[in-house]
Design an enzyme around this catalytic site. Structure first.
Site, short mmCIF file in Angstrom:
data_model
loop_
_atom_site.label_atom_id
_atom_site.label_comp_id
_atom_site.label_asym_id
_atom_site.label_seq_id
_atom_site.Cartn_x
_atom_site.Cartn_y
_atom_site.Cartn_z
N GLY A 1 0.40 -1.19 -0.14
CA GLY A 1 -0.02 -0.53 0.23
C GLY A 1 0.28 1.16 -0.31
CB SER A 2 2.38 3.48 -1.25
OG SER A 2 2.26 5.18 -1.36
CB ALA A 3 -2.20 7.45 -1.27
#
Lengths: 138, 419
Positions: A66-68
């Site tokens: 995950g990472s925006a």
């Protein structure tokens, strides 16, 4: 490889069709940090693909980490022409990866990465169909 | 996916090529995540178009050039240079000029150009039950947890939400997903915004993508502290929402406790201190920049900086950066707050910050812009978020301390640690 399946069916996530050599991995992939934008080389220490290049490949990973900001780095790979041509996952990728892939026109199919990684050799030519949700051995 | 008449009209090209492109992309995103339909968006905080990323400003120019207009109120996220005064940060002029093209593109599309990670301090204040889209994870968590608006951690598609006024109903746009997954018991006694970023950072590291129910805080944190708490969590984890009864709508202070069977974590003072230790990697007498204003400072924080710096002098050889957005800077100027800050030798920078400017080594801008990240020794910071990304993007050591001690460090030339 007679008797081995030559087509796998998963879930269509991002539309489009592309083909390239398979790059199978057993570790989750982060577009923010795992791939060098300029070269496409995998530099992330947590990836088992470290030292290889994603450029032009069908990237086969169990999941995305995950990472925006992932969308931006996938789009940067595309801008530098160092991007993978398609992505195959098991888990549904992060929304940010999906946005980056739609923006970069990189098809994604999910729900079959482990099976694919077990059944095709690295470098085998694959065609990914993000409309139908299929991967075919060429 | 069920589409409204409006969605179908955009898809059919009624409003031109960009709304059609935006709607097609939003439908694809919605189908990937099993969204049953779309929600009406009341506000969007969107991508600036970033000069440090190849072809990225052009993305916004392409939309504006095709006549795109924002359908709902839109604010712009932090950018890669102070467009009015890039000289203060020693940014190459070419980078600033390219960044200004994004400003023009947004102006043409009707965006409110605030270029900040804290648009709420610039007056963008979505309210309870409003669906919004945000590219900035700090805005997402503040909106969900303090304002009661509904937002996912989003990316580029926040622009599409602004253009169409619509977004697929998935993630935190579904009430069923806005439930606590963890119980976080705070035994630590945080003081000041830096402590709150560290407290949030400690919680986010444990909760990862979950929603913590927070108990144990002695008093209601003020708005700056709530902002700091959220960005800390959104940085170490993928947290998009916390529930703090008495703060988070609609939970009142006497709300029933979180369900008993949730995984529980306890954050003690030692856990907060450990975050400071993790981000104190530089030498105490060898720093070039002291930074305040991550996330971008509020008017109240500008008042605090002005009081701390009144009559003081930043030591020769050290730069003290205060980063905020252009509207708060104007408010601070009108209130006479810039005088003492500038007289002390500090710089007040808008539109960007150390991790967002030309210092970043993880970007690959157009080589003709002449961007060469400077060799920095150490940056003193007062935010765990800034510390994390200085490490990961600038590849430079940090010294994390409280705001007051960061100012003392800048004045004395010797790092003053929090502990």
């Amino acid at each position: 490889m007679s008797g081995a399946p030559r087509e796998w069916r998963g879930r269509a996530i991002v539309r489009g069709r592309a083909s390239g050599p398979a790059l199978p991995s057993r570790t989750a992939f982060s577009f923010l940090g795992d791939a060098d934008i300029r070269s496409g080389a995998v530099v992330g220490e947590m990836s088992d693909l470290r030292g290889q290049s994603v450029t032009g490949k069908v990237l086969i990973v169990p999941a995305t980490r995950g990472s925006a900001g992932a969308w931006r780095f996938l789009y940067q790979l595309k801008q530098h022409n160092t991007h993978p041509v398609a992505i195959v996952t098991d888990d549904l990728p992060d929304p940010s990866v999906v946005q980056g892939a739609i923006l970069s026109e990189v098809p994604i199919v999910s729900g079959m990465a482990k099976q694919l990684a077990a059944e095709v050799a690295a470098g085998a030519m694959l065609e990914v169909d993000g409309d139908e949700g299929t991967v075919r051995l060429l | 996916m069920e589409l409204s008449d409006h969605d179908r009209a955009l898809l059919d090209g009624r409003d031109g090529p960009v709304p059609r492109q935006a709607m097609e992309a939003l439908i694809q995103l919605g189908e990937a995540f099993d969204a049953p339909d779309m929600v009406d968006i009341g506000y969007a905080h969107v991508h600036a178009g970033m000069a440090m990323y190849l072809g990225d400003v052009e993305l916004m120019e392409d939309l504006a050039g095709k006549g795109a207009q924002m359908r709902v109120p839109v604010s712009t996220n932090i950018a890669n240079a102070d467009m009015g005064n890039w000289q203060d940060t020693h940014a190459p002029e070419g980078l600033a000029r390219l960044q200004q093209r994004a400003e023009q593109a947004h102006k043409a599309m009707g965006s409110a150009n605030c270029f900040t990670c804290t648009p709420y301090w610039a007056g963008h204040w979505p309210t309870w039950n409003m669906h919004i889209a945000s590219i900035e994870s700090g805005v997402t968590i503040f909106a969900n947890s303090v304002l009661g608006a509904k937002s996912n951690r989003d990316g580029f598609f926040a622009v599409y939400a602004g253009i169409t006024g619509r977004y697929p109903r998935f993630g935190l746009h579904l009430d069923s997903k806005r439930k606590a997954t963890h119980r976080a018991v705070v035994e630590a006694k945080p003081e000041g915004t830096t402590d709150f970023t560290a407290l949030g950072y400690a919680i986010g590291a444990e909760v990862t993508n979950g929603i913590p129910w927070i108990g144990g805080l002695a008093a209601r944190p003020d708005l700056d502290e709530l902002d700091a708490l959220g960005v800390g969590m959104a940085t170490s984890g993928g947290v998009a929402m916390f529930i703090l009864p008495g703060v988070t709508p609609p939970y009142t202070e006497d709300s029933e406790a979180a369900p008993e069977n949730l995984p529980s974590l306890t954050i003690r003072d030692a856990d907060v201190r450990r975050i400071y230790d993790e981000f104190c990697t530089g030498a105490a007498e060898d720093f070039d920049i002291v930074h305040l204003g991550c996330p971008h400072a509020s008017f109240e924080e500008m008042k605090h900086y002005a009081a701390l710096l009144d009559g003081r002098k930043v030591r020769d050889g050290i730069e003290l950066w205060v980063t905020t957005n252009r509207h708060v800077r104007q408010m601070a100027a009108d209130a006479g707050l810039l005088g003492p800050i500038l007289a002390a030798g500090a710089k007040v920078i808008a539109d960007t910050c150390p991790i967002s400017c030309h210092f970043a080594r993880t970007c690959s801008p157009d080589p003709t812009l002449g961007v060469v990240p400077p060799q920095l020794r150490t940056i003193v910071v007062d935010s765990a978020k800034q510390a994390r990304y200085v490490r990961d993007m600038i590849h430079c050591p940090t010294l994390l301390t409280s705001t007051e001690r960061a100012v003392e460090s800048a004045v004395s030339g010797r790092f003053v640690p929090r502990f």
